[in-house]
Motif scaffolding. Sequence first.
Motif, PDB file in Angstrom:
ATOM      1  N   VAL A   1       0.672  -1.235   0.171  1.00  0.00           N
ATOM      2  CA  VAL A   1      -0.188   0.137   0.062  1.00  0.00           C
ATOM      3  C   VAL A   1       0.872   1.347   0.039  1.00  0.00           C
ATOM      4  O   VAL A   1       1.831   1.412   0.654  1.00  0.00           O
ATOM      5  N   THR A   2       0.612   2.322  -0.877  1.00  0.00           N
ATOM      6  CA  THR A   2       1.248   3.477  -0.787  1.00  0.00           C
ATOM      7  C   THR A   2       0.214   4.542  -0.858  1.00  0.00           C
ATOM      8  O   THR A   2      -0.834   4.338  -1.144  1.00  0.00           O
ATOM      9  N   VAL A   3       0.584   5.681  -0.705  1.00  0.00           N
ATOM     10  CA  VAL A   3      -0.329   6.980  -0.564  1.00  0.00           C
ATOM     11  C   VAL A   3      -0.790   7.013  -2.295  1.00  0.00           C
ATOM     12  O   VAL A   3      -1.960   7.315  -2.344  1.00  0.00           O
ATOM     13  N   ASP A   4      -0.114   7.011  -3.166  1.00  0.00           N
ATOM     14  CA  ASP A   4      -0.364   7.018  -4.394  1.00  0.00           C
ATOM     15  C   ASP A   4      -1.471   5.954  -5.080  1.00  0.00           C
ATOM     16  O   ASP A   4      -2.316   6.058  -6.125  1.00  0.00           O
ATOM     17  N   GLU A   5      -0.880   4.907  -4.334  1.00  0.00           N
ATOM     18  CA  GLU A   5      -1.635   3.519  -4.984  1.00  0.00           C
ATOM     19  C   GLU A   5      -2.062   2.768  -3.629  1.00  0.00           C
ATOM     20  O   GLU A   5      -1.738   1.722  -3.381  1.00  0.00           O
ATOM     21  N   PRO A   6      -3.218   3.245  -2.879  1.00  0.00           N
ATOM     22  CA  PRO A   6      -3.552   2.602  -1.740  1.00  0.00           C
ATOM     23  C   PRO A   6      -4.372   1.119  -2.208  1.00  0.00           C
ATOM     24  O   PRO A   6      -4.250   0.158  -1.373  1.00  0.00           O
ATOM     25  N   GLU A   7      -5.217   1.047  -3.053  1.00  0.00           N
ATOM     26  CA  GLU A   7      -5.645  -0.151  -3.351  1.00  0.00           C
ATOM     27  C   GLU A   7      -4.941  -1.087  -4.290  1.00  0.00           C
ATOM     28  O   GLU A   7      -4.879  -2.363  -4.243  1.00  0.00           O
ATOM     29  N   GLU A   8      -4.222  -0.807  -5.284  1.00  0.00           N
ATOM     30  CA  GLU A   8      -3.401  -1.665  -6.238  1.00  0.00           C
ATOM     31  C   GLU A   8      -2.197  -1.847  -5.639  1.00  0.00           C
ATOM     32  O   GLU A   8      -1.414  -2.857  -5.914  1.00  0.00           O
ATOM     33  N   GLY A   9      -1.455  -0.840  -4.939  1.00  0.00           N
ATOM     34  CA  GLY A   9      -0.334  -1.333  -4.391  1.00  0.00           C
ATOM     35  C   GLY A   9       0.558  -1.102  -5.267  1.00  0.00           C
ATOM     36  O   GLY A   9       0.817  -0.764  -6.590  1.00  0.00           O
ATOM     37  N   GLU A  10       2.126  -0.843  -4.773  1.00  0.00           N
ATOM     38  CA  GLU A  10       3.341  -0.695  -5.538  1.00  0.00           C
ATOM     39  C   GLU A  10       4.239  -1.776  -5.519  1.00  0.00           C
ATOM     40  O   GLU A  10       4.593  -2.030  -4.187  1.00  0.00           O
ATOM     41  N   ALA A  11       4.715  -2.180  -6.348  1.00  0.00           N
ATOM     42  CA  ALA A  11       5.898  -3.337  -6.356  1.00  0.00           C
ATOM     43  C   ALA A  11       7.138  -2.878  -5.832  1.00  0.00           C
ATOM     44  O   ALA A  11       7.884  -2.644  -6.386  1.00  0.00           O
ATOM     45  N   LEU A  12       7.158  -2.768  -4.423  1.00  0.00           N
ATOM     46  CA  LEU A  12       8.466  -2.282  -3.942  1.00  0.00           C
ATOM     47  C   LEU A  12       9.493  -3.427  -3.832  1.00  0.00           C
ATOM     48  O   LEU A  12      10.747  -3.082  -3.512  1.00  0.00           O
ATOM     49  N   ILE A  13       9.000  -4.885  -3.668  1.00  0.00           N
ATOM     50  CA  ILE A  13       9.911  -5.974  -3.892  1.00  0.00           C
ATOM     51  C   ILE A  13       9.670  -6.411  -5.101  1.00  0.00           C
ATOM     52  O   ILE A  13       8.301  -6.798  -5.679  1.00  0.00           O
ATOM     53  N   TRP A  14      10.569  -6.613  -6.284  1.00  0.00           N
ATOM     54  CA  TRP A  14      10.394  -7.081  -7.728  1.00  0.00           C
ATOM     55  C   TRP A  14      11.840  -7.810  -7.984  1.00  0.00           C
ATOM     56  O   TRP A  14      12.745  -6.882  -8.367  1.00  0.00           O
ATOM     57  N   ILE A  15      11.979  -8.906  -7.908  1.00  0.00           N
ATOM     58  CA  ILE A  15      13.299  -9.669  -8.228  1.00  0.00           C
ATOM     59  C   ILE A  15      12.835 -10.480  -9.508  1.00  0.00           C
ATOM     60  O   ILE A  15      11.958 -11.384  -9.348  1.00  0.00           O
ATOM     61  N   GLY A  16      13.790 -10.790 -10.100  1.00  0.00           N
ATOM     62  CA  GLY A  16      13.631 -11.594 -11.380  1.00  0.00           C
ATOM     63  C   GLY A  16      13.577 -10.915 -12.634  1.00  0.00           C
ATOM     64  O   GLY A  16      12.670 -11.466 -13.353  1.00  0.00           O
ATOM     65  N   THR A  17      14.201  -9.825 -12.779  1.00  0.00           N
ATOM     66  CA  THR A  17      14.069  -8.995 -13.961  1.00  0.00           C
ATOM     67  C   THR A  17      15.123  -9.146 -14.893  1.00  0.00           C
ATOM     68  O   THR A  17      15.205  -8.468 -15.801  1.00  0.00           O
TER      69      THR A  17
END
Length: 96
Positions: free
Chosen positions: A36-52
Amino acid sequence: MSRHHLQPKADQPHVVRATIGWDRPLQTFFAQVFFVTVDEPEEGEALIWIGTEPGELLTPEAAIAIVEPHAIVPEDLAVRLGDEMRETIGVKDGSH
């Protein structure tokens, strides 16, 4: 590409969801945790993303270890991910 959406653990109210899967073109498993972030409270933001990066996560267990602290992981997920990887061995992209 395979993709599995996982529900957050009850003690992780700041987590919206986690996603895990196999990326055939990159030949890697991937793991994402959306917070959850202020800008994306429902969708969320991928703050952990490994495997790119190519070959970054070589086993299902490596990807599961990333999401496990945050999400409910089905017991058979490692087997399913391994099967999904093996199903794509030798598959090539078509011409564009």
